[in-house]
Design a protein around this motif. Structure first.
Motif, PDB file in Angstrom:
ATOM      1  N   THR A  11       0.831  -1.199   0.000  1.00  0.00           N
ATOM      2  CA  THR A  11       0.000   0.000   0.000  1.00  0.00           C
ATOM      3  C   THR A  11       0.872   1.257   0.000  1.00  0.00           C
ATOM      4  O   THR A  11       0.579   2.227  -0.701  1.00  0.00           O
ATOM      5  N   ARG A  12       1.925   1.227   0.768  1.00  0.00           N
ATOM      6  CA  ARG A  12       2.860   2.363   0.767  1.00  0.00           C
ATOM      7  C   ARG A  12       3.472   2.546  -0.616  1.00  0.00           C
ATOM      8  O   ARG A  12       3.655   3.684  -1.083  1.00  0.00           O
ATOM      9  N   ARG A  13       3.762   1.458  -1.273  1.00  0.00           N
ATOM     10  CA  ARG A  13       4.319   1.511  -2.624  1.00  0.00           C
ATOM     11  C   ARG A  13       3.331   2.180  -3.580  1.00  0.00           C
ATOM     12  O   ARG A  13       3.712   3.018  -4.401  1.00  0.00           O
ATOM     13  N   TRP A  14       2.055   1.803  -3.487  1.00  0.00           N
ATOM     14  CA  TRP A  14       1.036   2.395  -4.364  1.00  0.00           C
ATOM     15  C   TRP A  14       0.824   3.865  -4.041  1.00  0.00           C
ATOM     16  O   TRP A  14       0.620   4.684  -4.932  1.00  0.00           O
ATOM     17  N   ARG A  15       0.888   4.210  -2.764  1.00  0.00           N
ATOM     18  CA  ARG A  15       0.736   5.620  -2.391  1.00  0.00           C
ATOM     19  C   ARG A  15       1.845   6.461  -2.996  1.00  0.00           C
ATOM     20  O   ARG A  15       1.648   7.638  -3.326  1.00  0.00           O
ATOM     21  N   ASN A  16       3.013   5.873  -3.208  1.00  0.00           N
ATOM     22  CA  ASN A  16       4.168   6.614  -3.707  1.00  0.00           C
ATOM     23  C   ASN A  16       4.406   6.433  -5.204  1.00  0.00           C
ATOM     24  O   ASN A  16       5.471   6.815  -5.702  1.00  0.00           O
ATOM     25  N   LEU A  38     -10.903   0.711   1.837  1.00  0.00           N
ATOM     26  CA  LEU A  38     -10.435   2.044   2.225  1.00  0.00           C
ATOM     27  C   LEU A  38      -8.952   2.203   1.928  1.00  0.00           C
ATOM     28  O   LEU A  38      -8.505   3.264   1.475  1.00  0.00           O
ATOM     29  N   MET A  39      -8.182   1.148   2.200  1.00  0.00           N
ATOM     30  CA  MET A  39      -6.755   1.209   1.937  1.00  0.00           C
ATOM     31  C   MET A  39      -6.478   1.458   0.459  1.00  0.00           C
ATOM     32  O   MET A  39      -5.571   2.216   0.107  1.00  0.00           O
ATOM     33  N   LEU A  40      -7.261   0.815  -0.401  1.00  0.00           N
ATOM     34  CA  LEU A  40      -7.094   1.023  -1.838  1.00  0.00           C
ATOM     35  C   LEU A  40      -7.393   2.468  -2.222  1.00  0.00           C
ATOM     36  O   LEU A  40      -6.646   3.095  -2.978  1.00  0.00           O
ATOM     37  N   ALA A  41      -8.498   2.993  -1.707  1.00  0.00           N
ATOM     38  CA  ALA A  41      -8.871   4.369  -2.029  1.00  0.00           C
ATOM     39  C   ALA A  41      -7.891   5.360  -1.420  1.00  0.00           C
ATOM     40  O   ALA A  41      -7.486   6.342  -2.073  1.00  0.00           O
ATOM     41  N   TRP A  42      -7.509   5.135  -0.168  1.00  0.00           N
ATOM     42  CA  TRP A  42      -6.604   6.061   0.522  1.00  0.00           C
ATOM     43  C   TRP A  42      -5.210   6.086  -0.094  1.00  0.00           C
ATOM     44  O   TRP A  42      -4.486   7.070   0.052  1.00  0.00           O
ATOM     45  N   ALA A  43      -4.803   5.011  -0.756  1.00  0.00           N
ATOM     46  CA  ALA A  43      -3.497   5.001  -1.407  1.00  0.00           C
ATOM     47  C   ALA A  43      -3.472   5.928  -2.623  1.00  0.00           C
ATOM     48  O   ALA A  43      -2.398   6.314  -3.087  1.00  0.00           O
ATOM     49  N   CYS A  44      -4.652   6.279  -3.126  1.00  0.00           N
ATOM     50  CA  CYS A  44      -4.740   7.159  -4.300  1.00  0.00           C
ATOM     51  C   CYS A  44      -4.646   8.624  -3.894  1.00  0.00           C
ATOM     52  O   CYS A  44      -4.950   8.999  -2.758  1.00  0.00           O
ATOM     53  N   ASP A  45      -4.256   9.457  -4.822  1.00  0.00           N
ATOM     54  CA  ASP A  45      -4.085  10.881  -4.544  1.00  0.00           C
ATOM     55  C   ASP A  45      -5.414  11.606  -4.404  1.00  0.00           C
ATOM     56  O   ASP A  45      -5.550  12.519  -3.586  1.00  0.00           O
ATOM     57  N   LEU A  46      -6.393  11.227  -5.213  1.00  0.00           N
ATOM     58  CA  LEU A  46      -7.706  11.858  -5.201  1.00  0.00           C
ATOM     59  C   LEU A  46      -8.775  10.784  -5.126  1.00  0.00           C
ATOM     60  O   LEU A  46      -8.565   9.654  -5.586  1.00  0.00           O
TER      61      LEU A  46
END
Length: 284
Positions: free
Chosen positions: A110-115, A133-141
């Motif tokens: 998830t950290r990888r996707w956030r970055n 939620l983790m999937l959505a929160w990893a996204c910028d918008l």
């Protein structure tokens, strides 16, 4: 274009990739196959210099019902799929193996996707629960349809929230506590009011609205987009988000250890759906 078992990859425009979770019969519950399918699709989009924006969506009635806790044919992290993180010890017994597995498939990925080095947009409709939620929160918008609902019921399972613990950052401290303590479903409008969601649109207009936003972003210079994302993410990092997530992950593991002693499984079975209450099915 690569074919995947659990996702669809679309190219609505030359500079926009749309990754669609495609397990509608499971309400897009994220099993191990989907985790690594998503990772491969994101990597491909990042390495494609024509792509400037990545959209994450879900097929069927809901965005995502969370992590799939049911046993599957390919469920061994580090064995069924090559690891992408820097932890080993997946076959070790007890807390060692569990910690390694959850580091790999929940925290680090998830950290990888956030970055990811390109702007990402979550296109959320229906239910977005726990791991969703983790999937959505990893996204910028996050663009949500007016029927979207958000929930983290993990406290009901005897654990202190999902592994990517950014609730205070997304909702503010007091609302994060309310969200977790109650395990209530929160509407898209409430999520928008709190700043977790960027826009709320009618369900029928969700895909078109998300694509329109992606198109406006893709009109900007690629390097400037990358550097702007980096600047905002690093600002949040300096505020302490990575350390906060890591300490919450350690507490998450403590909850698992307590539940294993108390109930013989790593979650409180009273908080599980009947279909996954068997101990063998409760390994996250």
């Amino acid at each position: 274009m690569t074919s995947f078992e659990t996702i669809l990859v679309e190219r609505p425009e030359p500079d926009i990739t749309r990754v669609v979770m495609n397990r509608p019969e499971a309400r897009n519950a994220q099993n191990l196959q989907m985790t690594y399918d998503l990772n491969a699709a994101f990597d491909t989009a990042v390495q494609d210099d024509e792509v400037k924006v990545i959209i994450l969506a879900g097929n069927g009635p809901h965005f995502s019902s969370g992590h799939d806790l049911r046993p599957g044919s390919k469920n061994a992290a580090g064995v069924d799929f090559p690891p992408i993180g820097n932890w080993g010890g997946f076959a070790e017994p007890n807390a060692h193996g569990r910690f390694a597995r959850e580091q790999e498939i929940y925290l680090q990925i998830t950290r990888r996707w956030r970055n990811l080095a390109k702007p990402t947009i979550a296109e959320v409709h229906g239910k977005c629960i726990a791991g969703g939620l983790m999937l959505a929160w990893a996204c910028d918008l996050i663009i949500a349809s007016d029927d979207a609902q958000f929930c983290d019921p993990v406290v009901t399972m005897g654990v202190c929230g999902v592994e990517w613990f950014v609730h205070p950052w997304e909702l503010g401290a007091r609302k994060a506590k309310e969200f977790l303590f109650t395990a209530d479903n929160w509407s898209a409008e409430e999520a928008h009011r709190l700043g977790m969601v960027n826009q709320v649109v009618p369900r029928a207009e969700l895909t078109a609205s998300t694509l329109a936003l992606a198109r406006r972003i893709a009109a900007k210079p690629s390097f400037a987009l990358k550097m702007t994302k980096e600047a905002v993410n690093r600002s949040v990092d300096v505020m302490g988000q990575p350390a906060a997530i890591d300490q919450a992950f350690a507490l998450h593991q403590l909850c698992h250890a307590h539940n294993l002693q108390e109930f013989g499984m790593i979650v409180d079975p009273s908080g599980l759906h009947p279909s996954v209450r068997k101990p063998s099915a409760a390994a996250e």
